[in-house]
Write a protein that holds these residues in place. Structure first.
Motif, PDB file in Angstrom:
ATOM      1  N   LEU A   1      36.282  33.663  43.053  1.00 31.02           N
ATOM      2  CA  LEU A   1      37.218  34.813  42.874  1.00 31.02           C
ATOM      3  C   LEU A   1      38.600  34.402  42.031  1.00 31.02           C
ATOM      4  O   LEU A   1      38.737  35.079  41.183  1.00 31.02           O
TER       5      LEU A   1
ATOM      6  N   GLU B   1      36.644  34.432  38.165  1.00 27.44           N
ATOM      7  CA  GLU B   1      36.724  35.756  37.940  1.00 27.44           C
ATOM      8  C   GLU B   1      38.170  35.990  37.271  1.00 27.44           C
ATOM      9  O   GLU B   1      38.366  36.598  36.180  1.00 27.44           O
ATOM     10  N   ALA B   2      39.197  35.736  37.860  1.00 26.54           N
ATOM     11  CA  ALA B   2      40.479  36.050  37.817  1.00 26.54           C
ATOM     12  C   ALA B   2      40.648  35.191  36.361  1.00 26.54           C
ATOM     13  O   ALA B   2      41.508  35.945  35.332  1.00 26.54           O
TER      14      ALA B   2
ATOM     15  N   ARG C   1      43.547  37.282  34.256  1.00 19.08           N
ATOM     16  CA  ARG C   1      44.638  38.098  35.212  1.00 19.08           C
ATOM     17  C   ARG C   1      45.595  37.254  35.784  1.00 19.08           C
ATOM     18  O   ARG C   1      46.151  37.633  36.816  1.00 19.08           O
TER      19      ARG C   1
ATOM     20  N   THR D   1      39.277  40.935  45.012  1.00 21.60           N
ATOM     21  CA  THR D   1      39.777  40.734  43.744  1.00 21.60           C
ATOM     22  C   THR D   1      41.419  40.271  43.882  1.00 21.60           C
ATOM     23  O   THR D   1      42.019  40.845  44.663  1.00 21.60           O
TER      24      THR D   1
END
Length: 243
Positions: free
Chosen positions: A91, A94-95, A100, A234
Motif C-alpha cells: 500500500l 503504491e503511494a 501521493r 488506498t
C-alpha cells in the motif's frame, strides 16, 4: 491497491494458534466452519471478536494447506480494519510510486527490503534520486483503537503489545540520521475508525521513549490513513501524530 480476487464474506467464530481462524461462510456447501489463514502475529486487540464480519481472499495455489486468507474485519461500530499486515508495505509502495505522499514525492528510485544498520535489519524502503540525502522509510501497521470514548473516530496506537523488534527499528533509524541520512517512521493506519496516532506508552514504554528520542534526533514520524473497502485500499490522508 485492489485485491486480486473478490473477497468473500463470513462471520468470525474464533481466532486461534495465532495463524488460524474459523468462520461461518454463508456460501459454503456444508454447515462446517471454514478454517482460514490469519496473516497477523500480533495480539489483534479490538480486531478479532467472535461474531464480527470478516472478509477473506481465496488463492488458487494448490500447495497451500489453507486456501483462504483473512483480509478485513468489520467491528461493531462499522469500522473496517485490515488485519493482513502484509498489505501495509504494498500500500505504501503504491503511494510512493504515485507520488501521493508529498514529503517523499521528490524521490524517483524506490528500493524495498534493503539491508542496513548495525542490528541486522532490513529497511522497508530506501528512497534516493532527489536533491536530499537518501531516505530510509520504516513502515508500521496501525490497527489498535482506543475505544474508551465510545464515539466514532479516535486515538490509534502502535504497537499493540511490547515489541522488541519495533524498538530495534527505531534505534536503526536514529543511527541513520546520525550518519547524515534522512529517516522516516511511517505509520500506515489500516483502521477506518482511527483519526490520530501515538506511540503506545501504556503497552510498550520503551518503544514510546525511543520514538521521542528519534524525533529529537531528527527522525520524521508520519501517520497516513487508508481508505478501506472489500474492493481495495488506498492511502488518502495524513493524520496527526503526537508523542
Amino acid at each position: 491497491m485492489q485485491f486480486s480476487s473478490s473477497l468473500c464474506r463470513g462471520q468470525l467464530i474464533r481466532r486461534y494458534k495465532r495463524f488460524l481462524a474459523d468462520v461461518i461462510h454463508p456460501g459454503s456447501s456444508t454447515e462446517a466452519p471454514l478454517t482460514i489463514h490469519c496473516p497477523n502475529t500480533g495480539k489483534m486487540t479490538g480486531c478479532a471478536e467472535p461474531g464480527w464480519t470478516v472478509y477473506f481472499s481465496t488463492s488458487d495455489n494448490q500447495k497451500r494447506k489453507y486456501a483462504h486468507t483473512w483480509e478485513l474485519v468489520e467491528n461493531r461500530r462499522g469500522d473496517l480494519i485490515c488485519v493482513n499486515t502484509g498489505r501495509a508495505n504494498p500500500l505504501v509502495a503504491e503511494a510512493l510510486a504515485q507520488k501521493r505522499i508529498p514529503s517523499l514525492a521528490q524521490y524517483d528510485d524506490i528500493k524495498a527490503e534493503v539491508r542496513y544498520g548495525n542490528e541486522g535489519s532490513r529497511i522497508d524502503f530506501l528512497l534516493s534520486g532527489g536533491d536530499e540525502p537518501d531516505c530510509y522509510v520504516e513502515v508500521k501497521s496501525v490497527t489498535l483503537l482506543d475505544e474508551t470514548a465510545g464515539e466514532p473516530g479516535g486515538q490509534g496506537y502502535f504497537p499493540d503489545t511490547e515489541s522488541v523488534r519495533a524498538q530495534k527499528h527505531v534505534r536503526e533509524l536514529i543511527d541513520c540520521v546520525h550518519h547524515g541520512h534522512r529517516a522516516v517512521l511511517l505509520f500506515c493506519v489500516l483502521h477506518t475508525g482511527i483519526d490520530r496516532v501515538s506511540p503506545a506508552q501504556h503497552l510498550d514504554p520503551v518503544y514510546a521513549g525511543l520514538v521521542l528520542e528519534a524525533l529529537t534526533a531528527g527522525v520524521e514520524c508520519q501517520a497516513w490513513k487508508a481508505d478501506i473497502s472489500p474492493e481495495g485500499m488506498t492511502l488518502i490522508e495524513q493524520l496527526p501524530f503526537a508523542v
